[in-house]
Design an enzyme around this catalytic site. Structure first.
Site, mmCIF file in Angstrom:
data_model
loop_
_atom_site.group_PDB
_atom_site.id
_atom_site.type_symbol
_atom_site.label_atom_id
_atom_site.label_comp_id
_atom_site.label_asym_id
_atom_site.label_seq_id
_atom_site.Cartn_x
_atom_site.Cartn_y
_atom_site.Cartn_z
ATOM 1 N N SER A 155 28.550 42.209 44.051
ATOM 2 C CA SER A 155 29.164 40.955 44.485
ATOM 3 C C SER A 155 28.091 40.171 45.228
ATOM 4 C CB SER A 155 30.351 41.266 45.409
ATOM 5 O OG SER A 155 30.849 40.092 46.000
ATOM 6 N N LYS A 181 29.454 39.656 40.079
ATOM 7 C CA LYS A 181 30.513 38.824 40.661
ATOM 8 C C LYS A 181 29.873 37.787 41.564
ATOM 9 C CE LYS A 181 33.897 39.560 44.220
ATOM 10 N NZ LYS A 181 34.943 40.422 44.801
ATOM 11 N N LYS A 183 30.279 34.583 44.211
ATOM 12 C CA LYS A 183 31.160 33.842 45.099
ATOM 13 C C LYS A 183 31.039 32.361 44.751
ATOM 14 C CE LYS A 183 32.677 37.213 47.755
ATOM 15 N NZ LYS A 183 34.111 37.518 47.927
ATOM 16 N N ASP A 208 34.644 34.832 42.454
ATOM 17 C CA ASP A 208 35.617 35.068 43.538
ATOM 18 C C ASP A 208 35.531 33.892 44.500
ATOM 19 O OD1 ASP A 208 37.269 36.007 45.532
ATOM 20 O OD2 ASP A 208 36.079 37.781 46.017
ATOM 21 N N GLU A 234 38.817 35.500 40.572
ATOM 22 C CA GLU A 234 39.495 36.212 41.667
ATOM 23 C C GLU A 234 39.917 35.250 42.771
ATOM 24 O OE1 GLU A 234 37.098 39.400 43.218
ATOM 25 O OE2 GLU A 234 38.431 39.768 44.919
ATOM 26 N N ASP A 261 43.397 39.268 45.169
ATOM 27 C CA ASP A 261 42.841 40.106 46.234
ATOM 28 C C ASP A 261 43.735 39.886 47.456
ATOM 29 O OD1 ASP A 261 41.328 41.200 48.323
ATOM 30 O OD2 ASP A 261 39.458 40.204 47.819
ATOM 31 N N LYS A 285 41.951 47.046 47.772
ATOM 32 C CA LYS A 285 41.113 47.478 48.901
ATOM 33 C C LYS A 285 42.043 48.231 49.831
ATOM 34 C CE LYS A 285 38.267 43.272 48.914
ATOM 35 N NZ LYS A 285 38.143 41.918 49.494
ATOM 36 N N GLY A 313 35.485 45.794 47.701
ATOM 37 C CA GLY A 313 34.679 46.263 48.826
ATOM 38 C C GLY A 313 34.673 45.229 49.928
HETATM 39 O O1 OSB Z 1 36.672 39.004 48.666
HETATM 40 O O2 OSB Z 1 35.883 40.747 47.788
HETATM 41 C C1 OSB Z 1 35.896 39.949 48.730
HETATM 42 C C2 OSB Z 1 33.202 40.956 51.293
HETATM 43 C C3 OSB Z 1 33.799 40.542 52.456
HETATM 44 C C4 OSB Z 1 35.029 39.922 52.399
HETATM 45 C C5 OSB Z 1 35.661 39.717 51.166
HETATM 46 C C6 OSB Z 1 35.079 40.145 49.989
HETATM 47 C C7 OSB Z 1 33.806 40.748 50.050
HETATM 48 C C8 OSB Z 1 33.051 41.200 48.877
HETATM 49 C C9 OSB Z 1 32.060 42.313 49.090
HETATM 50 O O3 OSB Z 1 33.124 40.657 47.792
HETATM 51 C C10 OSB Z 1 31.974 43.301 47.988
HETATM 52 C C11 OSB Z 1 31.180 44.536 48.405
HETATM 53 O O4 OSB Z 1 31.531 45.208 49.394
HETATM 54 O O5 OSB Z 1 30.191 44.836 47.709
HETATM 55 MG MG MG Z 2 37.793 39.073 46.857
#
Ligand code: OSB
Ligand code: MG
Length: 393
Positions: A155, A181, A183, A208, A234, A261, A285, A313
């Site tokens: 990510s 992934k 952001k 995401d 996402e 999520d 999660k 994560g």
């Molecule tokens: O939305 O998935 C999320 C990290 C902090 C808060 C929200 C998210 C995330 C990540 C991190 O996408 C993914 C990882 O731990 O590798």
């Molecule tokens: Mg997310």
């Protein structure tokens, strides 16, 4: 009417006798800042809970709450408050026969605060598995066929320019990550995502948004999903807005999955999302949903609805990621997890052994007992900003 039998979740591992709990707070710099639509994190504040059995094992739980209430309403501060005032006494009331289920029952009158509850519940699962000399995955799903490797992706946070994003992606692709992934947020989406698609014509690309879009963005999201051949979009919209996610799912058709999520926090929110057709796949999660008992029940419910799940994560240390790997070994975790190798997050992880990416973009589930990794005392001390002992037994 479809069957609404209440999913049971994993079986009760039985009573443990607790002696005390130790809460440590760490501040660990990330190897590179992580930017999402809700902010930039340069270092993680990690609450680490150690539960000690009388004359026996120790179990570990990592809290995923952020320093500030940006991803959800919980923060390191609210978790401390809820732990000291409410969850410690709840746990103490079960200390002669502690178990994840006994704790959840004792803590059930405390509303919300899933990340605080999950830290305690997950430490109890680890402790119970160590007590039974079994890998955690076996306790979570004793009757299921479980993986010993989990397919993972990376990510990647928002980057200043499309060129910089592609440079970062190239670095991760070279390390072997097979699913990317990205952001996104309004104003930082199309040129970035299309640049990624041009650089990686065959890759599995997900985006995401952490709730950054609104209803007027729906046509643009649909166009971007088609142009960039996105596999997953996402949580583009607000947590409460399941109906808008359902509208997007209808607009996208079969080629791009809408993933929830933040919107799915419990069985009730999952049922609503299923009924409205808002779920192409589900990010689970354990911290967001209050622990493994809830995570396994949601996994089972999604499996019955034929909705694939994957493990998200929260930039965990090796403790939290080991927990997540055991969960992600269950059969309906059918899409790559947001669980990268230790070196994607940290110069040096706080566990032994650290987690390494293997061929095929997989991480191995650490062999038990428990989560199968140990906190490395020297590393923990190096990053520790506080330590408190909580009487339990
Ligand atoms: O939305 O998935 C999320 C990290 C902090 C808060 C929200 C998210 C995330 C990540 C991190 O996408 C993914 C990882 O731990 O590798
Ligand atoms: Mg997310």
């Amino acid at each position: 009417m479809p069957s609404r039998a209440k999913p049971k979740g994993p079986p009760n591992p039985g009573g443990l006798r607790l002696r005390r709990a130790v809460l440590e707070e760490l501040e660990i710099p990330l190897v590179r800042p992580f930017t999402t639509s809700f902010g930039t994190e340069k270092a993680r504040r990690v609450l680490l809970l150690t539960l000690e059995e009388r004359g026996g094992e120790q179990g570990y739980g990592e809290c995923v709450a952020g320093r500030d209430p940006l991803y959800s309403y919980e923060s390191v501060g609210t978790v401390r408050e809820v732990l000291f005032r409410y969850l410690r006494p709840a746990l103490a009331s079960t200390s002669e026969a502690a178990s994840p289920q006994a704790f959840l029952a004792a803590a059930s009158r405390v509303r919300g605060h899933p990340m605080a509850k999950a830290m305690v519940e997950m430490a109890l699962w680890d402790l119970a598995a160590r007590h039974a000399h079994l890998p955690l995955q076996r306790l979570l799903a004793p009757d299921r066929a479980l993986r010993d490797r989990v397919e993972v992706g990376v990510s990647v946070g928002l980057a200043p320019t499309p060129e910089e994003l592609v440079r970062q992606l190239e670095c991760y692709a070279a390390q072997g990550y097979g699913r990317l992934k990205l952001k996104v947020e309004p104003g930082r989406d199309r040129p970035f995502v299309l640049a990624a698609r041009r650089a990686f014509p065959g890759a599995r690309i997900w985006v995401d948004a952490n709730q950054a879009y609104g209803g007027r963005d729906l046509p643009a999201l649909r166009r971007l999903a088609r142009e960039a051949k996105l596999e997953v979009v996402e949580q583009p919209f607000e947590e409460e807005d399941v109906l808008l996610h359902a509208r997007l799912a209808r607009a996208l058709g079969r080629k791009t999955l809408v993933c929830l999520d933040e919107s799915v926090r419990s069985m009730g929110s999952l049922e609503l999302a299923l009924r409205e057709g808002a779920l192409g796949c589900l990010n689970i999660k354990p911290g967001r949903v209050g622990g493994f008992t809830s995570a396994v029940a949601l996994h089972d419910r999604a499996e019955r609805a034929r909705v694939p799940v994957w493990c998200g994560g929260m930039l965990e240390t090796g403790i939290g990621r080991a927990h997540n790997l055991h969960l992600a070994s269950l059969p309906n975790f059918r899409l790559p997890a947001d669980l990268s190798a230790s070196d994607r997050y940290w110069k040096q992880d706080v566990v032994e052994p650290s987690l390494r990416l293997e061929r095929g973009s997989v991480l191995r589930v650490p062999k038990g007992p428990g989560i199968g990794v140990e906190p490395e005392e020297r590393q923990v001390r190096r990053y520790r900003v506080s330590k408190q002992v909580l009487p339990i037994g």
